[in-house]
Design a protein around this motif. Structure first.
Motif, PDB file in Angstrom:
ATOM      1  N   GLU A   1       9.197  13.614  -0.714  1.00 23.09           N
ATOM      2  CA  GLU A   1       8.973  13.098   0.678  1.00 23.09           C
ATOM      3  C   GLU A   1       9.622  13.698   1.722  1.00 23.09           C
ATOM      4  N   VAL A   2       8.827  14.222   2.824  1.00 22.87           N
ATOM      5  CA  VAL A   2       9.117  14.628   4.299  1.00 22.87           C
ATOM      6  C   VAL A   2       8.604  13.660   5.188  1.00 22.87           C
ATOM      7  N   ASP A   3       9.127  14.157   6.241  1.00 22.24           N
ATOM      8  CA  ASP A   3       8.514  13.600   7.238  1.00 22.24           C
ATOM      9  C   ASP A   3       8.878  14.433   8.797  1.00 22.24           C
ATOM     10  N   TYR A   4       8.150  14.209   9.781  1.00 23.52           N
ATOM     11  CA  TYR A   4       8.067  15.118  11.086  1.00 23.52           C
ATOM     12  C   TYR A   4       8.199  14.253  12.222  1.00 23.52           C
ATOM     13  N   PRO A   5       8.561  14.742  13.307  1.00 26.23           N
ATOM     14  CA  PRO A   5       8.644  13.741  14.520  1.00 26.23           C
ATOM     15  C   PRO A   5       7.188  13.635  14.846  1.00 26.23           C
ATOM     16  N   VAL A   6       7.065  12.250  15.303  1.00 27.20           N
ATOM     17  CA  VAL A   6       5.644  11.633  15.707  1.00 27.20           C
ATOM     18  C   VAL A   6       5.245  12.388  17.028  1.00 27.20           C
ATOM     19  N   LEU A   7       6.362  12.696  17.818  1.00 30.64           N
ATOM     20  CA  LEU A   7       6.029  13.478  19.308  1.00 30.64           C
ATOM     21  C   LEU A   7       6.350  15.089  18.701  1.00 30.64           C
ATOM     22  N   GLU A   8       5.291  15.782  19.084  1.00 23.97           N
ATOM     23  CA  GLU A   8       5.259  17.198  18.828  1.00 23.97           C
ATOM     24  C   GLU A   8       4.892  18.100  20.058  1.00 23.97           C
ATOM     25  N   SER A   9       4.960  19.360  19.975  1.00 27.11           N
ATOM     26  CA  SER A   9       4.416  20.289  20.961  1.00 27.11           C
ATOM     27  C   SER A   9       2.850  20.104  21.204  1.00 27.11           C
ATOM     28  N   GLU A  10       2.368  20.133  22.016  1.00 24.56           N
ATOM     29  CA  GLU A  10       1.018  19.998  22.259  1.00 24.56           C
ATOM     30  C   GLU A  10       0.307  21.354  21.706  1.00 24.56           C
ATOM     31  N   ALA A  11       0.870  22.442  21.828  1.00 22.65           N
ATOM     32  CA  ALA A  11       0.352  23.583  21.331  1.00 22.65           C
ATOM     33  C   ALA A  11      -0.002  23.867  19.829  1.00 22.65           C
ATOM     34  N   LEU A  12       0.771  22.846  19.226  1.00 24.78           N
ATOM     35  CA  LEU A  12       0.689  22.703  17.874  1.00 24.78           C
ATOM     36  C   LEU A  12      -0.988  22.161  17.398  1.00 24.78           C
ATOM     37  N   PHE A  13      -1.440  21.550  18.028  1.00 24.38           N
ATOM     38  CA  PHE A  13      -2.552  20.943  17.613  1.00 24.38           C
ATOM     39  C   PHE A  13      -3.977  21.553  18.541  1.00 24.38           C
ATOM     40  N   ILE A  14      -3.535  22.550  19.249  1.00 27.82           N
ATOM     41  CA  ILE A  14      -4.720  23.137  20.044  1.00 27.82           C
ATOM     42  C   ILE A  14      -4.841  24.373  19.347  1.00 27.82           C
ATOM     43  N   ARG A  15      -5.815  24.603  18.761  1.00 22.61           N
ATOM     44  CA  ARG A  15      -5.973  25.770  17.911  1.00 22.61           C
ATOM     45  C   ARG A  15      -7.445  26.418  18.194  1.00 22.61           C
ATOM     46  N   LYS A  16      -8.646  25.912  18.255  1.00 19.95           N
ATOM     47  CA  LYS A  16      -9.876  26.409  18.443  1.00 19.95           C
ATOM     48  C   LYS A  16     -10.780  25.514  19.283  1.00 19.95           C
ATOM     49  N   ALA A  17     -11.356  25.757  20.228  1.00 26.10           N
ATOM     50  CA  ALA A  17     -12.217  25.065  20.934  1.00 26.10           C
ATOM     51  C   ALA A  17     -13.319  24.461  20.140  1.00 26.10           C
TER      52      ALA A  17
ATOM     53  N   PRO B   1       6.337  27.150  -5.755  1.00 25.66           N
ATOM     54  CA  PRO B   1       5.700  26.314  -5.019  1.00 25.66           C
ATOM     55  C   PRO B   1       6.296  24.976  -4.381  1.00 25.66           C
ATOM     56  N   LEU B   2       5.735  24.441  -3.253  1.00 21.89           N
ATOM     57  CA  LEU B   2       6.163  23.268  -2.591  1.00 21.89           C
ATOM     58  C   LEU B   2       5.370  22.121  -3.096  1.00 21.89           C
ATOM     59  N   ARG B   3       5.748  20.943  -3.279  1.00 19.81           N
ATOM     60  CA  ARG B   3       4.854  19.948  -3.517  1.00 19.81           C
ATOM     61  C   ARG B   3       5.454  18.675  -2.658  1.00 19.81           C
ATOM     62  N   TRP B   4       4.765  18.576  -1.549  1.00 19.84           N
ATOM     63  CA  TRP B   4       5.538  17.430  -0.671  1.00 19.84           C
ATOM     64  C   TRP B   4       4.633  16.419  -0.147  1.00 19.84           C
ATOM     65  N   PHE B   5       5.118  15.345   0.258  1.00 30.28           N
ATOM     66  CA  PHE B   5       4.235  14.192   0.567  1.00 30.28           C
ATOM     67  C   PHE B   5       4.820  13.506   1.740  1.00 30.28           C
ATOM     68  N   ALA B   6       3.939  13.216   2.473  1.00 31.41           N
ATOM     69  CA  ALA B   6       4.533  12.229   3.587  1.00 31.41           C
ATOM     70  C   ALA B   6       3.684  10.935   4.011  1.00 31.41           C
TER      71      ALA B   6
ATOM     72  N   LEU C   1       0.959  -1.049   0.062  1.00 24.83           N
ATOM     73  CA  LEU C   1       0.095   0.214  -0.035  1.00 24.83           C
ATOM     74  C   LEU C   1       1.045   1.303   0.079  1.00 24.83           C
ATOM     75  N   PHE C   2       2.044   1.274   0.954  1.00 27.72           N
ATOM     76  CA  PHE C   2       2.717   2.689   0.892  1.00 27.72           C
ATOM     77  C   PHE C   2       3.380   2.613  -0.199  1.00 27.72           C
ATOM     78  N   ASN C   3       3.930   1.672  -1.071  1.00 28.31           N
ATOM     79  CA  ASN C   3       4.540   1.769  -2.149  1.00 28.31           C
ATOM     80  C   ASN C   3       3.610   2.458  -3.314  1.00 28.31           C
ATOM     81  N   HIS C   4       2.498   2.262  -3.267  1.00 28.35           N
ATOM     82  CA  HIS C   4       1.726   2.729  -4.195  1.00 28.35           C
ATOM     83  C   HIS C   4       1.401   4.000  -3.943  1.00 28.35           C
ATOM     84  N   PHE C   5       1.291   4.537  -2.646  1.00 31.38           N
ATOM     85  CA  PHE C   5       1.243   5.841  -2.047  1.00 31.38           C
ATOM     86  C   PHE C   5       2.601   6.588  -2.617  1.00 31.38           C
ATOM     87  N   ARG C   6       3.791   6.183  -2.504  1.00 33.33           N
ATOM     88  CA  ARG C   6       4.842   6.621  -2.899  1.00 33.33           C
ATOM     89  C   ARG C   6       5.135   6.878  -4.441  1.00 33.33           C
ATOM     90  N   GLU C   7       4.708   6.161  -5.046  1.00 34.20           N
ATOM     91  CA  GLU C   7       4.930   5.837  -6.576  1.00 34.20           C
ATOM     92  C   GLU C   7       3.867   7.038  -7.145  1.00 34.20           C
TER      93      GLU C   7
END
Length: 515
Positions: free
Chosen positions: A133-149, A192-197, A118-124
């Motif tokens: 392709e890019v990636d980011y830490p699985v562990l992030e600052s909590e503030a990054l995901f708390i935007r609006k109530a 422009p950026l064209r990124w996938f993860a 499945l992932f090979n099809h995503f990447r292809e």
């Protein structure tokens, strides 16, 4: 269940041939399902009757949550942030639960083969569309995901305080991490950026078919393009993926709308701009909870009864022409949607798309076109979803950049493939199985295996002294193409025995000539 190996032609007369000839007699072997798993009992004296108690090495506060699990926040008192304390030593053993935590998965070899497929099809597909392709830490600052109530995602975070007194969370999605990285890189990025993860995400939510508490997600994002051509490109990429794995337009479709439709309706009733995000979060639940609850929640935001009724009427529209009759043709929402459907024809995917005003997506950062992939039989939740988020970066203190993207989880698509009978049969396959016929030739067999691997051939090297009957069974289980036997007499002449398992052809060859 038993299988019978076919009788093969006899070998030429040699010590190696006689051993092979013996192995070519009809062999009975059992399928994997007919063999009972071996059990290794734990001596009773090693099993504790009482739960183990630990002496905490750091101050820990815990609160009970669903299913008896605990959320732990540890206060740090110096030392390296996030360093693990050694486990307490116990003289007793206790039996552990061998199942993974609720909502998570193991990936044994057969499941890993499917995941890689499945992932090979995503990447292809991403490669075919020119994405990096890019990636980011699985562990992030909590503030990054708390935007609006009001967003569901706030209540679904796996979050805690680390030993450096920082609030962190396992990422529930990838887009905020993308925004953070873009802000960090700043002017060094060329638009422009064209990124996938393809990354693992975590949400503590109620589990249903195709919904787990951890999943992998394929994201494709375009930054720096304000035109609707970017959304058309993304939709085209998902259609290309579906076609690759055998899914057709009769199996799935895309519901398409625009957040600007809601904005124009709310503007007619003088609803303040700061309520827009809350209204979108409520509307996103329109197919999940009773309509009376939707009305009640909208009323609680301050909308008038008249505004609520008009809003729900507009959201029930499934025709772009009908929407244009109500809102008029001069607004941005109608113009964007018309252009998108026109571009879809050029991309060859218009028959996959349909207008549905009720699609708003539940995340507050969307600003324009939004879309969801769905199965036409209605048995599964959304397959994928995305849209435009032109103002996300400014919520983190950066300069806004026009952007759009989508997220595509791994769980629902696997359920759909099962439903359609399209799951591939992926078995283990190796090019060669190499076996020494005498124990003192194990080193020679290792040399043969190494030379083949250096030529790009996969090799299953038999690491113990095993009878040929076992080796043939092993070759059948691994779907080996060739069996290479290292015998004493043959090796004295620098030769090895080769058997092509599909045809039964067999011969001797010098090691240097073995390809």
């Amino acid at each position: 269940m038993v299988k019978l190996l076919p009788q093969m032609p006899p070998l030429s007369s040699s010590p190696l041939s006689s051993r092979l000839s013996f192995s070519l007699k009809p062999l009975l072997f059992f399928s994997q399902s007919s063999i009972a798993p071996r059990k290794f009992p734990i001596p009773r004296q090693f099993i504790s009757e009482k739960p183990r108690t630990f002496s905490p090495l750091v101050s820990v506060q815990s609160s009970a949550t669903d299913n008896g699990s605990r959320s732990i926040g540890a206060g740090g008192g110096g030392g390296r942030s996030g360093a693990l304390s050694p486990s307490p030593v116990s003289e007793e053993f206790q039996r552990i639960d061998v199942n993974p935590p609720k909502g998570t998965r193991d990936f044994p070899p057969e499941e890993m083969r499917l995941r890689n497929w499945l992932f090979n099809h995503f990447r292809e597909v991403s490669r075919l569309f020119g994405f990096e392709e890019v990636d980011y830490p699985v562990l992030e600052s909590e503030a990054l995901f708390i935007r609006k109530a009001g967003e569901e995602i706030r209540d679904q975070l796996y979050c805690f305080e680390d030993r450096g007194n920082r609030r962190v969370a396992l990422r529930p999605e990838l887009t905020p991490s993308l925004a953070r990285l873009v802000i960090q890189k700043g002017k060094s990025l060329s638009l422009p950026l064209r990124w996938f993860a393809v990354g693992q995400c975590w949400r503590y939510e109620r589990m249903t078919r195709g919904r787990r508490r951890e999943h992998y997600q394929w994201n494709m994002d375009i930054l720096g393009v304000p035109e609707v051509t970017a959304e058309a490109e993304l939709l085209s990429s998902i259609v290309a993926f579906f076609k690759r794995i055998g899914i057709t337009k009769s199996d799935v479709g895309f519901k398409v709308s625009s957040r600007k439709v809601l904005q124009e309706v709310l503007r007619c009733y003088s609803v303040p701009e700061n309520l827009f995000g809350k209204v979108c979060v409520i509307i996103d639940k329109i197919e999940k909870i009773p309509i009376d609850e939707i009305k009640r929640d909208l009323k609680a935001t301050g909308l008038s009864t008249e505004a609520i009724e008009e809003l729900l009427r507009v959201l029930s529209i499934k025709s772009l022409t009908e929407l244009e009759e109500i809102l008029g043709g001069g607004g941005e929402a109608i113009a964007d949607l018309k252009q998108l459907f026109s571009l879809a024809e050029k991309f060859g995917c218009s028959e996959w798309l349909q207008f549905d005003a009720s699609v708003v997506r539940g995340l507050a950062y969307y600003t324009g076109i939004v879309f969801e992939g769905f199965d036409r039989e209605g048995k599964l939740r959304a397959i994928c979803g995305g849209g435009r988020y032109d103002r996300l970066l400014s919520t983190f203190g950066g300069d806004d950049v026009p952007a759009c993207g989508f997220g595509f989880g791994d769980a629902v698509i696997v359920e759909l493939l099962k439903e359609k009978g399209l799951l591939p049969e992926l078995s283990l396959e190796v090019n060669n199985i190499v076996c020494a016929l005498d124990h003192d030739l194990q080193g020679v067999a290792a040399t043969v295996a190494t030379k083949l691997r250096e030529k790009g051939q996969s090799v299953d090297l038999v690491l113990e002294s095993k009878p040929l009957k076992w080796v043939f069974k092993r070759a059948a289980r691994t779907n080996a193409q060739r069996l290479i036997l290292v015998g004493n007499t043959e090796w004295q002449n620098g030769m090895v025995g080769v058997k092509i398992l599909s045809s039964g052809e067999q011969y001797e060859i010098k090691l240097d000539e073995l390809e």
